[in-house]
Design an enzyme around this catalytic site. Structure first.
Site, mmCIF file in Angstrom:
data_model
loop_
_atom_site.group_PDB
_atom_site.id
_atom_site.type_symbol
_atom_site.label_atom_id
_atom_site.label_comp_id
_atom_site.label_asym_id
_atom_site.label_seq_id
_atom_site.Cartn_x
_atom_site.Cartn_y
_atom_site.Cartn_z
ATOM 1 N N ASP A 1 39.627 0.467 -1.864
ATOM 2 C CA ASP A 1 40.837 1.093 -2.417
ATOM 3 C C ASP A 1 42.047 0.190 -2.144
ATOM 4 O O ASP A 1 42.402 -0.042 -0.985
ATOM 5 C CB ASP A 1 41.010 2.462 -1.738
ATOM 6 C CG ASP A 1 42.136 3.292 -2.318
ATOM 7 O OD1 ASP A 1 42.883 2.769 -3.161
ATOM 8 O OD2 ASP A 1 42.261 4.462 -1.916
ATOM 9 N N HIS B 1 39.078 7.250 -13.001
ATOM 10 C CA HIS B 1 40.342 7.089 -12.272
ATOM 11 C C HIS B 1 41.028 5.782 -12.649
ATOM 12 O O HIS B 1 42.235 5.774 -12.913
ATOM 13 C CB HIS B 1 40.063 7.158 -10.767
ATOM 14 C CG HIS B 1 41.285 7.052 -9.912
ATOM 15 N ND1 HIS B 1 42.176 8.091 -9.756
ATOM 16 C CD2 HIS B 1 41.776 6.020 -9.174
ATOM 17 C CE1 HIS B 1 43.161 7.714 -8.947
ATOM 18 N NE2 HIS B 1 42.947 6.458 -8.583
#
Ligand code: HEM
Length: 426
Positions: free
Chosen positions: A242, A334
């Site tokens: 991330d 996403h």
């Protein structure tokens, strides 16, 4: 006095005014009779602990690479944004007391700046209660922000950066709680050692308590220094890599995305922070199969590569289709919905994991302190979050439970200046 434990003020950083009055100055201490062996009469706060008679009893801090590392405090931008993230962070929001007007806020910011200038360099704060704890700065940074309500005070309304305002309601995964939201002043304290963070927070909040109460405290972590090769991207608590698509610190691109150009003028060199506390519903996520997890995001769990590529930094091909003609990266993945559709939508994501659990029923109380920095949140965070709130596959496994926005003022240019000066002076 050359003993580092008694070094109260680094050269050139002595503060006039309130700090000097509140704390005994080095000169006052010496004039008052505090010699290395003669301080007992002044009371416990001013004496040197009897059980550390010589600095030689402590290992040389300079030999301890992580503990001794220091970040510069002064500069055009505040430290703690373009900084390689430290392992431990505390985000703390203050609510200013009703009587804290602009003059009082200025006094508070002088105290906070003085503490930050000393502690980040490994020096104790003035009249530090626990000066030994200051000896390991461990890349300590103290970053300060102003929430929207600060601009309601004493003629500051015209100086509010337009996007430092209540965020729109996004719906979708929002279940915002007051206990994690809002705040007048942000103190963001981070270092590679949790004791350093704890000590700095303690000194800072000792100084701010005359002016403000604590609204919330949020603690986060990333991998400890030395755990991963330099530059490796964070893995969040959903086991995802991330932070891949982010402006590179030190690049002109970073400056374009993150630093405000000056709307209003005092804010040039500052940035807008959106902090969201996003809880992960980990039990449900854990029960989901790995292939499904990758489709939700559009990236592989193992190395973070997009589903259309091989390595983490390959550019995703959002137009690729499989043999059935279906998009390889799902329409509601996403990364498809979060991807900036214009340069103005870009942001720096510099979040921290949090873990306040497990709860008594053994479920997790964990997630992401999502921290996004941008010149203008109205053109960056807001449109991106609107898209995510409406359709992101990930929404089934996350809940936004906290939200706050702060103007992060430019840095203090040098000794004698204080954080927030361009806003509060004149
Ligand atoms: C718990 C919540 C979230 C998780 C677990 C999460 C996780 C991820 C992951 C794993 C990636 C792919 C790797 C990367 O480029 O970093 C990513 C990308 C991204 N996320 Fe999130 N994210 C969350 C919330 C958000 C929110 C609230 C926003 C902004 C409103 C956001 C904006 C982005 C952006 C801009 C990208 C890069 C998209 C691209 O251009 O490829 N994320 N996120």
């Amino acid at each position: 006095v050359t003993d580092p434990q008694l070094r109260l003020a680094p050269p050139g950083s002595a503060l006039p005014g309130p700090a000097a009055r509140r704390h005994p100055t080095r000169r006052a201490l010496i004039a008052g009779g505090l010699a290395i062996t003669g301080g007992a009469a002044l009371g416990p706060r001013l004496t040197r602990p009897a059980d550390t008679p010589a600095a030689a009893a402590l290992p040389a801090q300079a030999d301890v690479a992580v503990g001794a590392a220091r970040l510069p405090f002064y500069g055009p931008h505040q430290c703690g944004v373009e900084t390689d993230p430290q392992a431990h962070a505390t985000f703390l929001a203050l609510d200013l007391a009703p009587g804290t007007d602009r003059a009082a806020l200025t006094r508070m910011m002088r105290l906070v700046t003085d503490d930050a200038a000393r502690l980040t360099q490994g020096h104790p704060a003035l009249a530090d209660i626990a000066p030994h704890l200051a000896a390991t700065p461990a890349r300590l940074s103290v970053t300060v922000g102003f929430g929207p309500a600060v601009f309601d005070r004493d003629g500051l309304a015209a100086r509010r950066p337009p996007s430092v305002a209540a965020l729109p309601a996004f719906g979708g995964p929002d279940r915002l709680q007051d206990r994690w939201s809002g705040g007048d002043v942000l103190l963001h304290v981070a270092a590679d050692d949790p004791a350093t963070v704890s000590h700095a927070v303690r000194m800072l909040t000792t100084d701010t308590r005359r002016f403000a109460t604590i609204r919330w405290v949020q603690r986060g972590f990333r991998p400890a220094a030395g755990t991963l090769p330099a530059g490796q991207t964070l893995r969040n608590l959903m086991d995802q890599i991330d932070g891949t698509v982010n402006p590179r610190p030190g690049s002109p691109d970073f400056a374009d995305v993150v630093w405000a150009r000056g709307n209003p003028g005092w804010f040039a060199g500052g940035t807008v922070l959106v902090l969201r506390r996003i809880r992960m519903i980990l039990e449900a996520w854990d029960a989901f199969d790995p292939g499904g997890k990758e489709l939700v995001m559009g990236r592989r769990l193992g190395n973070g590569a997009p589903l259309t590529g091989h390595t983490e930094h390959d550019a995703p091909d959002l137009n690729a289709v499989d043999t059935l003609g279906l998009p390889v990266i799902d329409q509601n993945a996403h990364i498809r919905l979060a991807h900036a559709t214009t340069p103005a939508e870009r942001m720096l994501r510099r979040g921290y994991n949090y873990d306040d659990g497990p709860l008594p029923d053994a479920t997790a109380d964990s997630g992401l302190l999502f921290a996004a920095y941008q010149g203008d949140a109205d053109t960056a965070f807001v449109p991106v979050q609107r898209r995510l709130a409406a359709a992101d596959n990930l929404n089934r496994w996350i809940t936004h439970i906290g939200s706050a926005v702060f103007a992060i003022p430019p840095g203090a240019p040098g000794p004698g200046h204080y954080l927030g000066e361009s806003l509060l002076s004149s």
